[in-house]
Design an enzyme around this catalytic site. Structure first.
Site, PDB file in Angstrom:
ATOM      1  N   TYR A  62       0.862  -1.192   0.000  1.00  0.00           N
ATOM      2  CA  TYR A  62       0.000   0.000   0.000  1.00  0.00           C
ATOM      3  C   TYR A  62       0.891   1.232   0.000  1.00  0.00           C
ATOM      4  O   TYR A  62       1.987   1.226   0.577  1.00  0.00           O
ATOM      5  CB  TYR A  62      -0.912   0.016   1.227  1.00  0.00           C
ATOM      6  CG  TYR A  62      -2.008  -1.032   1.190  1.00  0.00           C
ATOM      7  CD1 TYR A  62      -1.710  -2.374   1.369  1.00  0.00           C
ATOM      8  CD2 TYR A  62      -3.337  -0.679   0.960  1.00  0.00           C
ATOM      9  CE1 TYR A  62      -2.709  -3.343   1.327  1.00  0.00           C
ATOM     10  CE2 TYR A  62      -4.347  -1.634   0.927  1.00  0.00           C
ATOM     11  CZ  TYR A  62      -4.023  -2.967   1.104  1.00  0.00           C
ATOM     12  OH  TYR A  62      -5.016  -3.929   1.069  1.00  0.00           O
ATOM     13  N   GLU A  63       0.413   2.316  -0.615  1.00  0.00           N
ATOM     14  CA  GLU A  63       1.272   3.477  -0.829  1.00  0.00           C
ATOM     15  C   GLU A  63       1.671   4.167   0.476  1.00  0.00           C
ATOM     16  O   GLU A  63       2.578   4.997   0.486  1.00  0.00           O
ATOM     17  CB  GLU A  63       0.601   4.481  -1.783  1.00  0.00           C
ATOM     18  CG  GLU A  63      -0.640   5.135  -1.212  1.00  0.00           C
ATOM     19  CD  GLU A  63      -1.441   5.900  -2.259  1.00  0.00           C
ATOM     20  OE1 GLU A  63      -1.222   5.710  -3.465  1.00  0.00           O
ATOM     21  OE2 GLU A  63      -2.291   6.703  -1.850  1.00  0.00           O
ATOM     22  N   SER A  64       1.021   3.821   1.585  1.00  0.00           N
ATOM     23  CA  SER A  64       1.420   4.374   2.874  1.00  0.00           C
ATOM     24  C   SER A  64       2.778   3.852   3.319  1.00  0.00           C
ATOM     25  O   SER A  64       3.285   4.263   4.358  1.00  0.00           O
ATOM     26  CB  SER A  64       0.366   4.033   3.924  1.00  0.00           C
ATOM     27  OG  SER A  64       0.079   2.644   3.918  1.00  0.00           O
ATOM     28  N   GLY A  65       3.378   2.954   2.556  1.00  0.00           N
ATOM     29  CA  GLY A  65       4.718   2.483   2.873  1.00  0.00           C
ATOM     30  C   GLY A  65       4.765   1.076   3.417  1.00  0.00           C
ATOM     31  O   GLY A  65       5.837   0.586   3.763  1.00  0.00           O
TER      32      GLY A  65
END
Lengths: 276, 285, 285, 276
Positions: A62-65
């Site tokens: 996920y792009e949140s890392g």
């Protein structure tokens, strides 16, 4: 899924909804070797269903890392605590976009969107003119670079003439542009959109023209339904297959997942549209 | 040196009308309490910078604090629209809002460039996107070795950077853990910096030598504000209030309902003066 | 998928004559055991890449494995010169050695650009330095927003990246802690990757969600080589053998002494076959 | 310090060597507010002596990524275990150079070097021509960007005609170039070399010409000694001060530090020249 009527009943299987059909079919497109950049909402439901059923070794990012995350319930947002708590590692957002996405480590980007067009371009920015929008949508998020940097893109969207348009009002994320070799001409080396999963069937770009074309139809859906739900005169491939219906294990796992999610969030469903 | 003022004093000293202000926290550790204090102090003409505006920017915009928004995704995550943001863009209410719009990849790189003392960031990005051409902040350069055309965006160097973190020690060193977003970058890129924390402890006790710790000399003011990230979350302290995010959709949809809610829950509240006042020394850019 | 071959099989599968090979580890976790296996297998014409060549590259160069060295600081840290490196540069023994010379800032950025899929890195660097002009790999571009002249260096994308780490789990995920240098970058920038580890464990047990963990799908081969970083060190396992670094000065000063030492301590030794052989699948660039 | 003869005895104080005088004087240049990028060897000895005596709050950074480190013994290398174990935080090397050094967070860079010239340019690359060097030195390391990005630079070097040359063979790290406003003309906004601490005295750039000029002389050292030890006709400032001698506390702390270090490393001294 509450509020949605059960309109389909597969031969000898449990009843299921079109959204369930869409989610299960999307999940089946993934493999154990995939490293998948997951959008929130419908993509997240499909990717986690895949992980909980036939591809336990898939890597979800996920792009949140959060890398190789295994949430027990679906996240409401792209950065829910559950994602970090169950990840192999959590990196900063610049690192996520620089090293992992742009670095070419992701095999599949799984996106939703407000509008998609005949050539797989996606709009999540505005309906109407940019400066005086009729509807201001959330915007790009990670999508433009997901669309260019991932090995290939799968999109998951409910099919309707408002969503499937001849030409998007605004290209947030480049699909195949005007079709043909447009991607190559822009220097893009990745495949772009290769599959669109809807509640009615599967669309794939024509190998030559790159126009999105129906290659599979879900059980109980008619060609006419698909034509009516598409904003351009949609073509059907020479060989159109019948999508296999969800089996009861898929449905059980999906429903358990959504029930757990609803209990955790205090809402009825977390599979709605959301961020990229 | 880091000061430990009250939240009211910190915001008064560090945030000025007309400033560019970045409040960051990627879903996690969003500095709601600090944003509410900015609203209470009635700041105007701010250029708000944030990758994912979220509810706190919906509130700032709806209360008329902002002139411009620099962002890359402006929604209520998993719920839908930010109605106050949309009302400002679609109907100029309560004021017109200029947009400078990025992708996440570009904006994260722009913060990193700001932290790195570079004037711009390069990325393989924006290819074929209509965002190019809408904005003068997306340009292209050629790689001097391969000739490849690369996107460039200007570095982000906010006047003020505000984040919320798990804890600080008495020297003002700050620890962040979990989803760390662009928090380190915004603190290093900003000219003035404010960090609210869940608690101030004797010993930070980082679990690893590589834990993200911001040294005290990168921060102008640290304020202990327990629950200062609610309704977002602080890993190890409290979870995300997903129900509030869902409820915000109805609260924010109507202008009057929104204002009533803000009056009751933000304007009427006072910043916790958890630490007695201390002078805030503003570092030079 | 990660394979768990023997060290000999891993090097045989992944390192080829003429390759560019980066063995990284900034003082900490230098992959000596893997370097020794490259020497034993008699690899030739390598382009060796490393910020701080250290003793392992002195040994590779002295044994005639290298054609070219890309580096930014080539000394015996705290002791003095790398005599084999100097002998190659000053007297072409045992073979001429082409140098491509960077500063640390440029080389670290070049690795980061390689990991980021960019063709080049920008930095505010090399200003006034005579390194500019010695090498075609230092060029300049203008910031498209400010007009500032910025240095550019090409991204580093080694054919092979080799590091040593503390531990891996049975899936091949690798944990690194302490001074992490450019280890993550070299693994993500390289086409083929080999990681030696102190031990393979059931559960990695990262102390923090932000601990550096390289997922198994970034690594071609993991080999358990306890003490594989000696005489450098592995934090949490053993300390740096500073006495050996000091002793190396005398060993390496003379060609014959050097060769005798290498015969006895490297060529006569065998790679520990700590894990039984397994096929190494080489990922495509 | 072993092997070096004690040649100086301050009035009423303990005997000390020129190297001790140099190290103590260098330490005194630092303040509690400094964020100092520390080179290995003599700079490291001076910076840690400062931290252990009059500036306990100083922040020491080593290029290995260790921030606010407080080693109990001097590191032999730039990345000894001691540095990480006692640091506030340890970051990656790209982050160290991008965010912390280039980001302008460092007030003082403390460098050594093989050669320094009249205008404070430093050579750590080659003696002789670059392509056919008489002596191949270790190279740049962090120095070129330390020299341009830190607020100011202090250099510490033993003074001799071989080390203090009219013009360096190779400018590894730019000081004041050809003097005058050369830094400004190259776009450099930082001060560059502002202080050179030697075993004989202190040199500072002339405010106008930027030529390194003697501004202080250590006890017992003559002007002639300094002239003899410099490869160009060195000037003396109008007001040349006398450097105060080390006090016994400074010397005690320094000697304890070096003794601890020798015990830890199994060598006689870790204050020799080394990496940047």
């Amino acid at each position: 899924m509450s509020g949605e009527r059960v309109v389909t009943r597969g031969a000898g299987t449990t009843a299921y909804t079109p959204t369930e059909m869409m989610t299960v079919t999307a999940a089946r497109a993934l493999t154990n070797d995939d490293v998948c950049f997951v959008g929130i909402g419908a993509p997240s439901a499909a990717c986690n269903l895949a992980r909980l059923t036939h591809v336990p070794a898939i890597t979800l990012i996920y792009e949140s890392g959060t890398i190789a995350t295994k949430p027990d319930v679906l996240p409401l947002s792209i950065g829910d605590p559950e994602l970090c708590a169950t990840a192999l590692a959590t990196v900063s957002v610049p690192e996520m976009f620089q090293y992992w996405l742009q670095g070419g480590r992701v095999t599949v980007g799984f996106l939703g969107g407000a509008q998609i067009d005949r050539f797989g371009n996606i709009n999540s920015t505005v309906i109407g003119p940019y400066d005086h929008p009729r509807v201001r949508l959330p915007g790009a998020g990670g999508a433009p670079e997901i669309a260019s940097a991932c090995g290939q893109i799968y999109a998951i969207m409910r099919q309707s003439p408002r969503a499937f348009v001849p030409k998007v009002d605004f290209i947030t994320s480049f699909g195949h542009g005007d079709g043909g070799d447009h991607r190559r001409r822009l220097g893009l080396r990745t495949a772009g959109i290769t599959l669109v999963i809807t509640d009615l069937g599967l669309l794939r770009p024509d190998p030559e023209t790159k126009e999105l074309t129906v290659t599979a139809i879900h059980p109980g859906v008619t060609r006419d339904q698909i034509t009516q739900a598409t904003g351009w005169p949609i073509r059907f491939a020479t060989d159109v297959s019948a999508t296999p219906p969800p089996d009861s294990h898929d449905l059980d796992v999906l429903r358990d997942l959504l029930a757990r999610t609803a209990r955790a969030h205090g809402t009825t469903s977390a599979a709605g549209d959301g961020s990229t | 040196m880091t000061a430990f003022p009250s939240l009211a004093d910190a915001v008064a000293a560090l945030v000025r009308d007309g400033d560019s202000v970045a409040m960051e926290g990627f879903t996690h550790l969003i500095p709601f309490a600090a944003g509410h204090e900015v609203i209470r102090q009635g700041r105007r003409d701010l250029t708000l910078i944030r990758m994912t505006p979220d509810l706190i920017y919906d509130q700032l915009i709806g209360m008329g604090c902002a002139r411009k928004l620099i962002f890359s995704w402006g929604g209520n995550p998993g719920v839908g629209s930010l109605h106050r943001l949309r009302d400002a863009v679609e109907h100029a209410w309560p004021a017109p809002l200029e947009l400078e719009e990025h992708s996440h990849a570009a904006m994260a790189s722009a913060y990193a460039a700001g932290a790195s003392g570079l004037p711009c960031a390069l990325l393989r990005g924006y290819i074929g996107s209509d965002l190019v051409g809408q904005h003068p902040h997306i340009r292209f350069v050629e790689c001097p070795f391969t000739g490849e055309r690369l996107a460039a965006v200007p570095a982000l160097r906010p006047d003020v950077g505000i984040i919320h973190a798990q804890r600080a020690d008495r020297a003002g060193n700050v620890l962040i853990e979990g989803i760390i977003g662009v928090q380190k970058e915004v603190i290093l890129a900003a000219r003035r910096t404010l960090v609210t924390v869940e608690e101030i402890v004797e010993d930070l006790q980082p679990p690893s030598p590589n834990t993200v710790v911001l040294p005290h000399w990168t921060i102008n003011a640290v304020v202990a504000v327990p629950h200062g990230a609610h309704p977002s979350y602080a890993q190890g302290y409290y979870g995300r209030d997903n129900a509030f995010y869902t409820a915000w959709d109805a609260i924010s949809r109507d202008r009057d309902t929104f204002r009533a809610w803000m009056r009751e829950h933000v304007l009427a509240a006072r910043a916790d003066d958890t630490v007695s006042g201390a002078a805030v020394e503003v570092k030079q850019p």
